[in-house]
Design a protein around this motif. Structure first.
Motif, mmCIF file in Angstrom:
data_model
loop_
_atom_site.group_PDB
_atom_site.id
_atom_site.type_symbol
_atom_site.label_atom_id
_atom_site.label_comp_id
_atom_site.label_asym_id
_atom_site.label_seq_id
_atom_site.Cartn_x
_atom_site.Cartn_y
_atom_site.Cartn_z
ATOM 1 N N UNK A 118 18.284 18.764 6.129
ATOM 2 C CA UNK A 118 17.533 18.577 7.520
ATOM 3 C C UNK A 118 18.525 18.892 8.563
ATOM 4 N N UNK A 119 19.776 18.213 8.428
ATOM 5 C CA UNK A 119 20.950 18.411 9.383
ATOM 6 C C UNK A 119 21.360 19.736 9.387
ATOM 7 N N UNK A 120 21.506 20.428 8.623
ATOM 8 C CA UNK A 120 21.800 21.906 8.704
ATOM 9 C C UNK A 120 20.999 22.615 9.419
ATOM 10 N N UNK A 121 19.511 22.383 9.057
ATOM 11 C CA UNK A 121 18.395 23.104 9.851
ATOM 12 C C UNK A 121 18.552 22.799 11.413
ATOM 13 N N UNK A 122 18.813 21.564 11.516
ATOM 14 C CA UNK A 122 18.805 21.145 13.086
ATOM 15 C C UNK A 122 19.782 21.992 13.721
ATOM 16 N N UNK A 123 21.153 22.085 13.388
ATOM 17 C CA UNK A 123 22.351 22.700 13.654
ATOM 18 C C UNK A 123 22.056 24.158 13.564
ATOM 19 N N UNK A 124 21.229 24.587 12.713
ATOM 20 C CA UNK A 124 20.986 25.988 12.855
ATOM 21 C C UNK A 124 20.089 26.572 14.134
ATOM 22 N N UNK A 125 19.076 25.568 14.388
ATOM 23 C CA UNK A 125 18.367 26.024 15.586
ATOM 24 C C UNK A 125 19.111 25.766 16.798
ATOM 25 N N UNK A 126 19.804 24.612 16.885
ATOM 26 C CA UNK A 126 20.613 24.441 18.350
ATOM 27 C C UNK A 126 21.634 25.473 18.521
ATOM 28 N N UNK A 127 22.307 25.892 17.197
ATOM 29 C CA UNK A 127 23.361 26.796 17.565
ATOM 30 C C UNK A 127 23.075 28.279 17.663
ATOM 31 N N UNK A 128 21.936 28.774 17.249
ATOM 32 C CA UNK A 128 21.414 29.952 17.269
ATOM 33 C C UNK A 128 20.914 30.165 18.790
ATOM 34 N N UNK A 129 20.277 28.900 19.300
ATOM 35 C CA UNK A 129 19.459 29.155 20.591
ATOM 36 C C UNK A 129 20.626 29.115 21.647
ATOM 37 N N UNK A 130 21.768 28.215 21.263
ATOM 38 C CA UNK A 130 22.694 28.365 22.470
ATOM 39 C C UNK A 130 23.371 29.845 22.510
ATOM 40 N N UNK A 131 23.360 30.371 21.303
ATOM 41 C CA UNK A 131 23.965 31.694 21.431
ATOM 42 C C UNK A 131 23.238 32.994 21.669
ATOM 43 N N UNK A 132 22.167 32.590 21.915
ATOM 44 C CA UNK A 132 21.061 33.830 22.400
ATOM 45 C C UNK A 132 21.631 34.622 23.486
ATOM 46 N N UNK A 133 21.277 36.088 23.191
ATOM 47 C CA UNK A 133 21.720 36.976 24.474
ATOM 48 C C UNK A 133 21.280 36.560 25.735
ATOM 49 N N UNK A 134 22.060 36.731 26.919
ATOM 50 C CA UNK A 134 23.168 37.458 26.923
ATOM 51 C C UNK A 134 24.657 36.651 26.570
ATOM 52 N N UNK A 135 24.652 35.591 25.923
ATOM 53 C CA UNK A 135 25.739 34.712 25.765
ATOM 54 C C UNK A 135 26.688 35.461 25.125
ATOM 55 N N UNK A 136 26.480 36.189 24.042
ATOM 56 C CA UNK A 136 27.422 36.802 23.036
ATOM 57 C C UNK A 136 28.055 37.925 23.956
ATOM 58 N N UNK A 137 27.288 38.884 24.336
ATOM 59 C CA UNK A 137 27.797 39.758 25.275
ATOM 60 C C UNK A 137 28.403 39.353 26.252
ATOM 61 N N UNK A 138 28.282 38.396 26.922
ATOM 62 C CA UNK A 138 29.428 38.027 28.057
ATOM 63 C C UNK A 138 30.598 37.447 27.477
ATOM 64 N N UNK A 139 30.638 36.808 26.455
ATOM 65 C CA UNK A 139 31.682 36.200 25.583
ATOM 66 C C UNK A 139 32.566 37.489 25.419
#
Length: 254
Positions: A159-180
């Motif tokens: 469960x902990x990994x699952x919650x981290x996956x959701x928060x991490x990927x949502x915070x990395x949604x484009x255009x965040x990686x493109x701007x980085x």
């Protein structure tokens, strides 16, 4: 010190074969860092966003006084890129894969897009964490992970990994990686090495990876034509040799 950081859905066991090969070649000052929730305890209140992991990594690196050689894979690579955006002085060299994710034309792979979707992401995570360890290992292998590593990692997909996956990927949604990526191409970075496993379905096309590596000013790209996302688990002699040259000279051999 050589510091290895992994990604999702993984633990530090993915580095075992490569570190064993480095030991054979005389490199013994290695440590692995497991991001919170990914094989390591999830601290109370940790938000598990992209920026939270960058802060976590910078704090881990500060005691080394800028003398660390940092190696990142998958989201571990993205944490390295995020750290370089803020504190490139914290490391001596860096080595990564997944450079294509920084490319201006990159779009997240289908699984990531599903995790980034409200409702669907929660449903997928809930279903995943209900699987038995054997069933989870089968899922990991279906995604390309080698069998031995898949069976070792399966018990940590919780469960902990699952919650981290959701928060991490949502915070990395484009255009965040493109701007980085745009910011890093304008930055003064320490010597870098980029691995391009050309059968990796998650990191963008090989052309994107090579193009971003050039824009980032890395000293050399190591192409791995026959390898996929978990390139550090197999045929590690070439990888280890490239890393050693990079650490010794601040660049990789042509």
């Amino acid at each position: 010190m050589k510091i290895f950081i992994h990604g999702n859905p993984e633990t530090a066991v993915i580095w075992d074969n490569l570190i064993q090969e480095l030991n054979k070649q005389g490199i013994h000052d290695t440590i692995t860092l497991s991001p919170p929730g990914f094989g390591a305890e999830l601290p109370i209140g940790f938000r598990a966003t992209r920026l939270a992991y960058i802060d976590w990594l910078m704090k881990k690196l500060e005691p080394f006084g800028g003398d660390a050689h940092l190696i990142g894979h998958d989201w571990g690579a993205l944490h390295v890129y995020g750290m370089l955006d803020q504190r490139p002085d914290l490391i001596k060299t860096w080595s990564t894969d997944c450079a294509g994710i920084l490319h201006p034309r990159y779009t997240w792979h289908a699984q990531a897009l599903a995790w980034q979707t409200e409702g669907l992401g929660e449903e997928l995570v809930f279903t995943s964490v209900q699987l038995s360890n054997d069933e989870q290992a089968d899922v990991l292998q279906a995604g390309g992970m080698p069998p031995l590593e898949a069976h070792k990692i399966a018990p940590y997909v919780n469960h902990d990994m699952g919650e981290c996956i959701l928060n991490l990927y949502r915070s990395g949604a484009q255009p965040n990686m493109q701007l980085l990526g745009q910011r890093l191409t304008r930055a003064d970075l320490p010597p870098g090495l980029v691995f391009v496993p050309e059968n990796d379905p998650y990191a963008g096309t090989p052309d994107m990876c090579y193009e971003m590596a050039e824009l980032l000013g890395v000293h050399y790209c190591i192409g791995l034509p026959s390898q996929g996302h978990w390139w550090m688990c197999d045929n590690v002699e070439k990888t280890a040799a490239a890393l050693i040259k990079h650490w010794e000279k601040g660049e990789s051999p042509a």
